[in-house]
Design a protein around this motif. Structure first.
Motif, PDB file in Angstrom:
ATOM      1  N   ALA A  75     -35.395 -13.635 -37.039  1.00 31.38           N
ATOM      2  CA  ALA A  75     -36.051 -14.203 -35.851  1.00 31.38           C
ATOM      3  C   ALA A  75     -37.111 -15.228 -36.265  1.00 31.38           C
ATOM      4  N   ALA A  76     -37.872 -14.894 -37.310  1.00 27.68           N
ATOM      5  CA  ALA A  76     -38.952 -15.784 -37.750  1.00 27.68           C
ATOM      6  C   ALA A  76     -38.397 -17.105 -38.268  1.00 27.68           C
ATOM      7  N   ARG A  77     -37.224 -17.059 -38.945  1.00 30.51           N
ATOM      8  CA  ARG A  77     -36.625 -18.301 -39.431  1.00 30.51           C
ATOM      9  C   ARG A  77     -36.245 -19.209 -38.269  1.00 30.51           C
ATOM     10  N   ALA A  78     -35.770 -18.603 -37.200  1.00 29.25           N
ATOM     11  CA  ALA A  78     -35.361 -19.392 -36.026  1.00 29.25           C
ATOM     12  C   ALA A  78     -36.576 -20.066 -35.387  1.00 29.25           C
ATOM     13  N   LEU A  79     -37.635 -19.292 -35.180  1.00 28.66           N
ATOM     14  CA  LEU A  79     -38.806 -19.862 -34.505  1.00 28.66           C
ATOM     15  C   LEU A  79     -39.531 -20.846 -35.409  1.00 28.66           C
ATOM     16  N   SER A  80     -39.513 -20.576 -36.709  1.00 27.77           N
ATOM     17  CA  SER A  80     -40.137 -21.509 -37.646  1.00 27.77           C
ATOM     18  C   SER A  80     -39.358 -22.827 -37.665  1.00 27.77           C
ATOM     19  N   ALA A  81     -38.037 -22.725 -37.559  1.00 25.58           N
ATOM     20  CA  ALA A  81     -37.205 -23.946 -37.537  1.00 25.58           C
ATOM     21  C   ALA A  81     -37.507 -24.774 -36.294  1.00 25.58           C
TER      22      ALA A  81
END
Ligand SMILES: CCCCCCCCCCCCC/C=C/C(=O)SCCNC(=O)CCNC(=O)[C@H](O)C(C)(C)COP(=O)(O)OP(=O)(O)OC[C@H]1O[C@@H](n2cnc3c(N)ncnc32)[C@H](O)[C@@H]1OP(=O)(O)O
Length: 269
Positions: free
Chosen positions: A93-99
């Motif tokens: 989830a964090a990778r998605a929001l960071s992207a």
């Protein structure tokens, strides 16, 4: 308007040159987030970030909610909730929001309804938030046994609304409705529901009229300066960005346009 590119969990539309609109598309589940949505959001963010002619991304939700956070009916996601499983889940989830947050061009969230839990975090990953009167924010985490230290929510809230208001919001789990959100700076503006996307597009056009390189380096400076701890470090970052812009085409074009009393034709190179 070109035909939308439909992914499983959202649609991608390009209403006009330079502008992409990503619409979360699980309205029956309040656009709640599944592992598929996280993966698709990361993919589309990385794809949009590589598009040289992109100037602004607008992120919104279909139906009555912006995003209800993690899909609490997502058996697959919930089944993985061992400590290591949760770590993997959070990191996906964090990778998605960071992207989303790292897209080099400005991201405007058109908050069309409730932004709860991870949906709040997603709205905070945008640079700018414009809301309809039904926009409402909720750090639902503490209500379901989680912490508000989730997907950047605690990081953004302390900087956006201040530590004490962030604390009250996180600990009480109460809703912040649109008018209060605007007064706190959680929303840049509240506009009628029927003109929410039009208002986001109007702001996007204003941004598109400016130097792409200048806008992108402004975003880099604003983001970087949320990380640095001193005024001197901030100035150093800003100075380097300005120096970089003198090597580009936009600044000389802007100067020439000013002298010729015409609108500049920016390239962003
Ligand atoms: C219980 C413990 C589970 C632990 C979960 C672990 C998650 C691990 C993942 C980690 C990685 C991601 C990190 C993110 C974490 C989070 O997001 S946690 C927070 C999860 N979200 C919520 O708790 C919000 C729950 N929803 C609401 O508060 C409200 O529904 C709303 C969004 C504010 C909208 O309210 P309202 O307009 O009144 O609509 P409702 O009637 O409440 O809902 C309409 C239908 O939509 C369904 N729905 C709403 N939210 C979700 C959701 N998050 N997941 C699944 N379904 C949702 C709701 O059930 C209704 O369905 P029906 O009854 O069938 O109509």
């Amino acid at each position: 308007m070109t035909e939308p590119t439909t992914w499983e969990t959202f649609t991608l539309e390009r209403p006009e040159p330079g502008i992409a609109v990503v619409t979360l598309n699980r309205p029956e589940r309040m656009n709640s987030m599944t592992n598929t949505m996280f993966s698709e959001l990361e993919k589309v963010a990385l794809r949009l970030d590589r598009e040289d002619d992109l100037r602004v991304v607008i992120l919104t939700g279909a139906g009555k909610a912006f995003c209800g956070g993690f899909d609490l009916d997502d058996a697959e996601g919930l089944a993985s909730l061992t400590p290591m499983g949760m770590l993997d889940q959070q990191e996906l989830a964090a990778r998605a929001l960071s992207a989303i947050r790292s897209i080099r061009v400005p991201v405007i969230a058109a908050v069309n309804g409730a932004a709860a839990g991870g949906g709040l975090s997603l709205s905070l990953a945008a640079d700018i938030r414009i809301g309809s009167p039904t926009a409402r924010f909720n750090a639902a985490f503490v209500r379901i046994g989680l912490s508000a230290g989730d997907l950047g929510a605690s990081w953004h809230l302390t900087r956006l609304i201040g530590p004490a208001r962030a604390a009250e919001f996180a600990y009480t789990g109460r809703f912040i409705e649109a008018v209060e959100a605007e007064s706190l700076g959680l929303l840049n503006a509240v506009v009628p529901a029927e003109s929410l996307l039009a208002e986001a597009l109007a702001m996007a056009r204003l941004i598109c009229a400016n130097s792409p390189a200048g806008v992108q380096l402004s975003k880099r400076a604003l983001h970087a300066n949320m990380e640095v701890s001193s005024y001197a470090a901030a100035l150093e970052l800003e100075n380097r960005g300005q120096a970089l812009l003198t090597r580009g085409e936009d600044m000389p074009e802007a100067l020439a346009a000013f002298k010729d009393k015409r609108s500049p034709k920016f390239t962003g190179r």
